[in-house]
Write a protein that holds these residues in place. Sequence first.
Motif, PDB file in Angstrom:
ATOM      1  N   ARG A  27     -27.279  13.203   6.664  1.00 51.77           N
ATOM      2  CA  ARG A  27     -26.478  14.227   7.337  1.00 51.77           C
ATOM      3  C   ARG A  27     -27.297  14.927   8.426  1.00 51.77           C
ATOM      4  N   ARG A  30     -27.501  13.021  11.551  1.00 49.09           N
ATOM      5  CA  ARG A  30     -26.239  13.068  12.307  1.00 49.09           C
ATOM      6  C   ARG A  30     -25.975  14.443  12.911  1.00 49.09           C
ATOM      7  N   TRP A  32     -26.316  17.549  11.243  1.00 49.47           N
ATOM      8  CA  TRP A  32     -25.877  18.616  10.353  1.00 49.47           C
ATOM      9  C   TRP A  32     -26.940  19.698  10.218  1.00 49.47           C
ATOM     10  N   ASP A  99     -28.281  23.215  -0.697  1.00 44.11           N
ATOM     11  CA  ASP A  99     -28.379  22.393   0.507  1.00 44.11           C
ATOM     12  C   ASP A  99     -29.300  23.037   1.539  1.00 44.11           C
ATOM     13  N   TYR A 103     -32.724  21.520   2.965  1.00 43.93           N
ATOM     14  CA  TYR A 103     -32.850  21.373   4.418  1.00 43.93           C
ATOM     15  C   TYR A 103     -34.176  21.967   4.914  1.00 43.93           C
TER      16      TYR A 103
END
Length: 297
Positions: A27, A30, A32, A99, A103
């Motif tokens: 993600r 891409r 995110w 998340d 990250y």
Amino acid sequence: MAEVVVDPGVPPEDAQLIRNSKLVLIRMRRGWVPEPPRKAGRSKGLAGMLLVLAALMVTLGVASRGIGLLLLAFVAVPVLVVTFIRNDLAEEDEEAAVDREIYEQLRWYEGRYVLAEDLEESSRRLLSRAQRAIAAVTESAVNAEGLLDDVRNSVMLPAQEWQIARLLAKLSALRAKHRETVIGGGPEVAAVAEPLARALDSSEAAVVARVEALERYAANVAEAERAFRAHHQIEELRGRLHQYEELVAESGADGFAVPEIERLSRDADQLDQALRRSLSSAHEAFRYLDPGPPPSD
């Protein structure tokens, strides 16, 4: 094939988190980015409105002597205020918080892990070959029994995997940029790009040599593994030799026993020698892979 290869220098717990975060990594590739934590502003504003309403209800209750309004103002409204503030202090659901934490960890260790999806197809195949060779060594019985240098294997082999993955990631990224730059170019661009393309091919050949060295090491270990297993099987048969001798003697087949038993002993000796030779070959292959300690300053 391991989907995420991590620098062995990353602490084990953080390395495991990175390996388990493939979906988050994809993600991120891409584009995110997690949303920032929400503020508690809306609920505070609503709580203020409720307090104003409570004050109004108290005023009306006193003026009209309405017991119901007074009870509602002093009991129900404060409960609603506390509920709204408590819910908003949570700020977000647990999944979003996790998340965001992952990250931040992944950003912190950027450059110290390689995602298989970042590699071009030929590079993924090379990495897979290296990982199969490493697994063949580390999962072998001769390694588990300490017949190889298992301590140095546990350090050297992950370092080899990381270096191969790191080089392949740089090669894949540079090749992609190279293709984007030279596509549709004229003869002048082609003339400049050709030696640079050869440099990329030369770098890939050097990585291939590393992978092939790992595969030779794994092949030598496999040979030692076969000899090791055969050695144990023969030793197991030799351990039951007296039972065979008793049976042969009782059955009157002595003429058969002597030459067969002698051959069994010769086979065991030959296997011992084969095991020593194959282990020696594996150690030689290991020394070829191991660059040794860095020179002192």
